[in-house]
Design a protein around this motif. Sequence first.
Motif, mmCIF file in Angstrom:
data_model
loop_
_atom_site.group_PDB
_atom_site.id
_atom_site.type_symbol
_atom_site.label_atom_id
_atom_site.label_comp_id
_atom_site.label_asym_id
_atom_site.label_seq_id
_atom_site.Cartn_x
_atom_site.Cartn_y
_atom_site.Cartn_z
ATOM 1 N N GLU A 1 -2.789 13.940 7.559
ATOM 2 C CA GLU A 1 -1.923 14.965 8.159
ATOM 3 C C GLU A 1 -0.449 14.664 7.895
ATOM 4 O OE1 GLU A 1 -2.730 17.875 9.285
ATOM 5 O OE2 GLU A 1 -4.818 17.340 8.892
ATOM 6 N N LEU A 2 -0.078 13.369 7.986
ATOM 7 C CA LEU A 2 1.322 12.998 7.727
ATOM 8 C C LEU A 2 1.707 13.308 6.280
ATOM 9 C CD1 LEU A 2 1.689 9.571 9.618
ATOM 10 C CD2 LEU A 2 2.808 11.750 10.194
ATOM 11 N N LEU A 3 0.778 13.056 5.361
ATOM 12 C CA LEU A 3 1.057 13.367 3.954
ATOM 13 C C LEU A 3 1.291 14.862 3.796
ATOM 14 C CD1 LEU A 3 -1.660 11.166 2.170
ATOM 15 C CD2 LEU A 3 0.759 10.658 2.409
ATOM 16 N N LEU A 4 0.357 15.648 4.318
ATOM 17 C CA LEU A 4 0.448 17.102 4.132
ATOM 18 C C LEU A 4 1.675 17.682 4.833
ATOM 19 C CD1 LEU A 4 -3.347 17.862 4.357
ATOM 20 C CD2 LEU A 4 -1.873 18.410 2.407
ATOM 21 N N ALA A 5 2.146 16.990 5.884
ATOM 22 C CA ALA A 5 3.345 17.448 6.594
ATOM 23 C C ALA A 5 4.614 16.986 5.876
ATOM 24 C CB ALA A 5 3.327 16.929 8.025
ATOM 25 N N GLY A 6 4.464 16.206 4.811
ATOM 26 C CA GLY A 6 5.627 15.767 4.039
ATOM 27 C C GLY A 6 6.396 14.635 4.688
ATOM 28 N N LYS A 7 5.769 13.943 5.637
ATOM 29 C CA LYS A 7 6.467 12.875 6.371
ATOM 30 C C LYS A 7 6.270 11.539 5.656
ATOM 31 C CE LYS A 7 6.524 15.316 10.711
ATOM 32 N NZ LYS A 7 5.923 15.554 12.002
ATOM 33 N N GLU B 1 6.931 8.071 7.696
ATOM 34 C CA GLU B 1 5.880 7.837 8.692
ATOM 35 C C GLU B 1 4.546 7.493 8.016
ATOM 36 O OE1 GLU B 1 8.133 10.331 9.035
ATOM 37 O OE2 GLU B 1 8.121 11.113 11.100
ATOM 38 N N ALA B 2 4.211 8.208 6.954
ATOM 39 C CA ALA B 2 2.958 7.957 6.247
ATOM 40 C C ALA B 2 2.961 6.557 5.640
ATOM 41 C CB ALA B 2 2.744 9.009 5.160
ATOM 42 N N CYS B 3 4.121 6.149 5.102
ATOM 43 C CA CYS B 3 4.229 4.812 4.500
ATOM 44 C C CYS B 3 4.092 3.727 5.568
ATOM 45 C CB CYS B 3 5.564 4.664 3.767
ATOM 46 S SG CYS B 3 5.600 5.577 2.217
ATOM 47 N N LEU C 1 0.813 -1.208 0.000
ATOM 48 C CA LEU C 1 0.000 0.000 0.000
ATOM 49 C C LEU C 1 0.853 1.267 0.000
ATOM 50 C CD1 LEU C 1 -2.854 -0.939 2.531
ATOM 51 C CD2 LEU C 1 -2.958 -0.904 0.028
ATOM 52 N N SER C 2 2.063 1.175 0.572
ATOM 53 C CA SER C 2 2.924 2.365 0.628
ATOM 54 C C SER C 2 3.321 2.858 -0.764
ATOM 55 C CB SER C 2 4.171 2.088 1.477
ATOM 56 O OG SER C 2 4.818 0.931 1.008
ATOM 57 N N LEU C 3 3.274 1.957 -1.772
ATOM 58 C CA LEU C 3 3.560 2.383 -3.150
ATOM 59 C C LEU C 3 2.555 3.441 -3.593
ATOM 60 C CD1 LEU C 3 4.315 -0.585 -5.601
ATOM 61 C CD2 LEU C 3 5.730 1.441 -5.157
ATOM 62 N N ILE C 4 1.296 3.262 -3.167
ATOM 63 C CA ILE C 4 0.235 4.211 -3.529
ATOM 64 C C ILE C 4 0.538 5.570 -2.905
ATOM 65 C CG2 ILE C 4 -2.256 4.640 -3.416
ATOM 66 C CD1 ILE C 4 -2.626 1.573 -3.012
ATOM 67 N N THR C 5 0.948 5.540 -1.639
ATOM 68 C CA THR C 5 1.320 6.764 -0.928
ATOM 69 C C THR C 5 2.451 7.469 -1.664
ATOM 70 O OG1 THR C 5 0.783 5.605 1.124
ATOM 71 C CG2 THR C 5 2.100 7.610 1.330
ATOM 72 N N GLN C 6 3.455 6.685 -2.053
ATOM 73 C CA GLN C 6 4.650 7.261 -2.684
ATOM 74 C C GLN C 6 4.345 7.864 -4.048
ATOM 75 O OE1 GLN C 6 6.815 3.620 -2.469
ATOM 76 N NE2 GLN C 6 7.881 4.164 -0.570
ATOM 77 N N VAL C 7 3.556 7.141 -4.854
ATOM 78 C CA VAL C 7 3.315 7.603 -6.229
ATOM 79 C C VAL C 7 2.186 8.645 -6.276
ATOM 80 C CG1 VAL C 7 2.653 6.898 -8.571
ATOM 81 C CG2 VAL C 7 4.162 5.438 -7.204
ATOM 82 N N ASN C 8 1.057 8.335 -5.635
ATOM 83 C CA ASN C 8 -0.114 9.202 -5.788
ATOM 84 C C ASN C 8 0.044 10.547 -5.088
ATOM 85 O OD1 ASN C 8 -0.989 6.800 -6.855
ATOM 86 N ND2 ASN C 8 -3.005 6.866 -5.910
#
Length: 254
Positions: free
Chosen positions: A127-133, A136-138, A79-86
């Motif tokens: 929030e983690l995404l918007l904070a650029g983390k 942690e988000a992954c 699932l972290s691939l989605i976080t990284q790419v999207n």
Amino acid sequence: TKTYAMTGGASGIGAALKESLQARGDRVIVVDLKNADIIADLSTVEGRQHAIAGITELATDGLDGFVACAGLPPVAEPLSLITQVNYFAAVATIEGVVDLVAKKNGAIVSVCSNSAPLPGLNEEHIELLLAGKEAEACALIETLDGHNAYAGSKNALTKWTRRNAAEMMRKGVRLNGIAPGMTRTPLTDKVFADETLGDATREFSKCISYGDLATPDMIADAMLFLLDPAARYVSGSILFVDGGQDALLRPDQF
Ligand code: NAD
């Protein structure tokens, strides 16, 4: 000739946009995993840097527009691939090319989704995404599900787009988002084929006012508008192109 760059132009919606731009004589620089001018894996920091360096080299005079279109479906693994790419690749590539777009007072389109406002999203993840983390988000997304990974990434990208539109405008660049509804592409084929999400998605696709899924050219046509000087006063908007589904589900939210 106008010059555009995009990620994810090898397939689906991105490929439809590339074809439309090329058909009218524009130059298009595509970044993708394959069938592209720049081959880059945008899930990694190095891949993003390679993509930005490649675009910079090919578009020395600047860009009339940039579209962050590469994306993975909620059934991608891990699932972290989605976080990284999207999310992270979209933000990194937009930030990496903004000065090139500023050279021509061009436009940027982030590819969001009409799934972004859906319920059931973990706020801490967003929030983690918007904070650029990214790390942690992954880590967090691996404890959640595909809906959170996909719709969460698009929710954060929508907010990022709105939050950054003013700053981009100061540079002479218009930043807008597009929120496609379900569109017939290899991405949706994968979702429909999934044991868990397939049936839920088929059910969800029944409440589209238009009565059918979109074809990629329907989304590309709306992107052409956002990229065009015809949209010169449009900034920070999220254009829903979803056959009326969002209006049907959330008539009073806008
Ligand atoms: P698609 O699978 O046809 O195309 C996505 C492209 O992104 C592919 O060419 C793929 O190779 C590229 N890509 C994936 N991972 C990559 C990586 N690590 N590095 C570089 N490139 C990578 O999908 P599509 O349906 O055309 O989706 C395009 C965009 O539209 C995505 O951001 C998607 O989330 C969004 N979207 C699609 C729908 C839909 O129903 N199809 C709905 C809303 C939003």
